[in-house]
Design a protein around this motif. Structure first.
Motif, PDB file in Angstrom:
ATOM      1  N   PRO A 220       0.824  -1.204   0.000  1.00 52.55           N
ATOM      2  CA  PRO A 220       0.000   0.000   0.000  1.00 52.55           C
ATOM      3  C   PRO A 220       0.860   1.257   0.000  1.00 52.55           C
ATOM      4  O   PRO A 220       2.083   1.201   0.160  1.00 52.55           O
ATOM      5  CB  PRO A 220      -0.810  -0.117   1.293  1.00 52.55           C
ATOM      6  N   THR A 221       0.210   2.385  -0.173  1.00 57.22           N
ATOM      7  CA  THR A 221       0.909   3.663  -0.215  1.00 57.22           C
ATOM      8  C   THR A 221       1.568   3.990   1.129  1.00 57.22           C
ATOM      9  O   THR A 221       1.098   3.584   2.194  1.00 57.22           O
ATOM     10  CB  THR A 221      -0.088   4.787  -0.608  1.00 57.22           C
ATOM     11  N   ALA A 222       2.686   4.694   1.067  1.00 54.71           N
ATOM     12  CA  ALA A 222       3.371   5.259   2.237  1.00 54.71           C
ATOM     13  C   ALA A 222       4.079   4.260   3.135  1.00 54.71           C
ATOM     14  O   ALA A 222       4.333   4.543   4.304  1.00 54.71           O
ATOM     15  CB  ALA A 222       2.386   6.087   3.089  1.00 54.71           C
ATOM     16  N   VAL A 223       4.440   3.079   2.616  1.00 54.93           N
ATOM     17  CA  VAL A 223       5.115   2.102   3.473  1.00 54.93           C
ATOM     18  C   VAL A 223       6.593   1.902   3.119  1.00 54.93           C
ATOM     19  O   VAL A 223       7.274   1.092   3.745  1.00 54.93           O
ATOM     20  CB  VAL A 223       4.389   0.729   3.460  1.00 54.93           C
ATOM     21  N   GLY A 224       7.086   2.619   2.085  1.00 57.34           N
ATOM     22  CA  GLY A 224       8.512   2.529   1.769  1.00 57.34           C
ATOM     23  C   GLY A 224       8.876   1.568   0.658  1.00 57.34           C
ATOM     24  O   GLY A 224      10.018   1.105   0.595  1.00 57.34           O
ATOM     25  N   LYS A 225       7.933   1.275  -0.243  1.00 58.92           N
ATOM     26  CA  LYS A 225       8.200   0.346  -1.354  1.00 58.92           C
ATOM     27  C   LYS A 225       9.366   0.813  -2.224  1.00 58.92           C
ATOM     28  O   LYS A 225      10.235   0.018  -2.583  1.00 58.92           O
ATOM     29  CB  LYS A 225       6.969   0.213  -2.262  1.00 58.92           C
ATOM     30  N   THR A 226       9.344   2.094  -2.565  1.00 57.87           N
ATOM     31  CA  THR A 226      10.369   2.608  -3.470  1.00 57.87           C
ATOM     32  C   THR A 226      11.757   2.462  -2.872  1.00 57.87           C
ATOM     33  O   THR A 226      12.687   1.992  -3.545  1.00 57.87           O
ATOM     34  CB  THR A 226      10.104   4.088  -3.812  1.00 57.87           C
ATOM     35  N   ALA A 227      11.915   2.850  -1.619  1.00 60.98           N
ATOM     36  CA  ALA A 227      13.229   2.762  -0.972  1.00 60.98           C
ATOM     37  C   ALA A 227      13.733   1.326  -0.948  1.00 60.98           C
ATOM     38  O   ALA A 227      14.924   1.068  -1.190  1.00 60.98           O
ATOM     39  CB  ALA A 227      13.146   3.322   0.447  1.00 60.98           C
ATOM     40  N   ILE A 228      12.851   0.382  -0.674  1.00 60.46           N
ATOM     41  CA  ILE A 228      13.247  -1.027  -0.638  1.00 60.46           C
ATOM     42  C   ILE A 228      13.611  -1.508  -2.034  1.00 60.46           C
ATOM     43  O   ILE A 228      14.649  -2.148  -2.248  1.00 60.46           O
ATOM     44  CB  ILE A 228      12.117  -1.891  -0.037  1.00 60.46           C
TER      45      ILE A 228
END
Length: 338
Positions: free
Chosen positions: A11-19
């Motif tokens: 979901p949004t705002a959980v840090g997917k991109t950084a991971i």
């Protein structure tokens, strides 16, 4: 099973991109975005492109992957990415466009022996690849299109509801042009020509053999992160971004209509309504938008559960807050499976 790519969803705002970015750097990979709004130029703050996350400081980059030494410039390793900033708002980017562009980027990565790391939270985009949607190219019949243009929005809406057995979601309605496109596409999908093209397209596609990794956090923490992030986005110019897109557009030449901006949903819809005077105050804007994003996150979670019920195995990371902890868990998972 031999995997040839990694999906990082949540979901949004959980840090997917950084991971996802860290995984790509560590594994000599490149990121393919699966986000329906990040494809548009100028939608930066509201879509959460977080392009700074793609710039990894040299010291950390070398810690992740010593072989990156030759690729570091000006103190950073810039993780390559695809399907971000590929069009502007004058074009209605569709699911078909995404599928077509995805396979081009995916094939390019495989040909260069680069690991594709697909990162995003747009359920339909993810599903279209994981369930191998057909998405066969077609050219609309101009005469048929002109006849539909003569009808009202409500008449078109009723045609789409009647002719399409199952609407994926009500966002398919969109504006008048979007409904017409959906009607013509549905008619094509039920034509003899479709069956011939389908066989050809599916034979030419590279096989996607995914290891799917999911990341989320405890629900109250997700809500808090959404709230904190929205405050930051408003402070960093979200309202000004939407205003500029309306007045000048991403290229400074032609602005987008309020209707077009509202069709993008969430941040762009609510901020547009605020700028139009439909929402009376910035405080009310924050309240309504914060609630809407929270509801969106819940719908994303529901979508992912639906994907699992349909047979997609999602390897969920521990619900721990630090991105670094979840990244290491994801890396271990990949090493165990590749």
């Amino acid at each position: 099973m031999s995997y040839n790519c990694v999906f990082v969803l949540g979901p949004t705002a959980v840090g997917k991109t950084a991971i996802g970015v860290r995984l790509a750097a560590c594994l000599n990979g490149e990121v393919i975005s699966a986000d329906s709004r990040q494809v548009y130029k100028g939608l930066d703050i509201g879509s959460g492109k977080d392009l700074e996350d793609f710039k990894i400081p040299s010291s950390y980059a070398l810690e992740l992957n010593p072989s990156l030494k030759e690729k570091i410039k000006d103190g950073f390793y810039n993780v390559p990415y695809h399907l971000i900033d590929v069009t502007d708002l004058s074009y209605e980017y569709s699911l078909y466009d995404f599928v077509s562009d995805f396979y081009k980027a995916f094939s390019d990565c495989l040909e260069r022996n680069v690991l594709p790391v697909i990162v995003g939270g747009t359920g339909m985009y993810l599903d279209s690849i994981l369930h191998n949607y057909d998405m066969i190219p077609f050219t609309p019949d101009k005469n048929e299109e002109e006849k539909l243009q003569e009808l009202s929005y409500e008449e078109l809406k009723q045609i789409l509801i009647k002719e399409k057995e199952k609407l994926h979601n009500t966002s398919e309605f969109g504006d008048k042009d979007r409904i017409i496109k959906a009607i013509l596409l549905n008619r094509f999908n039920n034509s003899p020509e479709y069956k011939i093209l389908r066989k050809k397209v599916l034979q030419e596609r590279p096989e996607v053999k995914p290891l799917v990794i999911g990341t989320t956090l405890e629900r109250n923490l997700v809500r808090k992160r959404i709230t904190d992030r929205l405050k930051l986005r408003l402070d960093n110019g979200l309202i000004e971004e939407v205003k500029n897109l309306h007045e000048k557009g991403a290229d400074g030449k032609e602005g987008a209509s309020w209707e077009r901006l509202e069709s993008l949903g969430l941040e762009y819809r609510f901020v547009s309504e605020y700028l139009e005077g439909k929402i009376e105050s910035k405080e009310k804007l924050f309240e309504l938008l914060n609630l809407a994003i929270g509801q969106f996150a819940k719908r994303q979670e529901t979508w992912f559960r639906g994907m699992e019920k349909k047979g997609i195995k999602i390897n969920w990371l521990p619900e721990e807050m630090p991105v670094d902890t979840r990244f290491k868990a994801a890396l271990n998972l990949i090493k165990e499976n590749f």
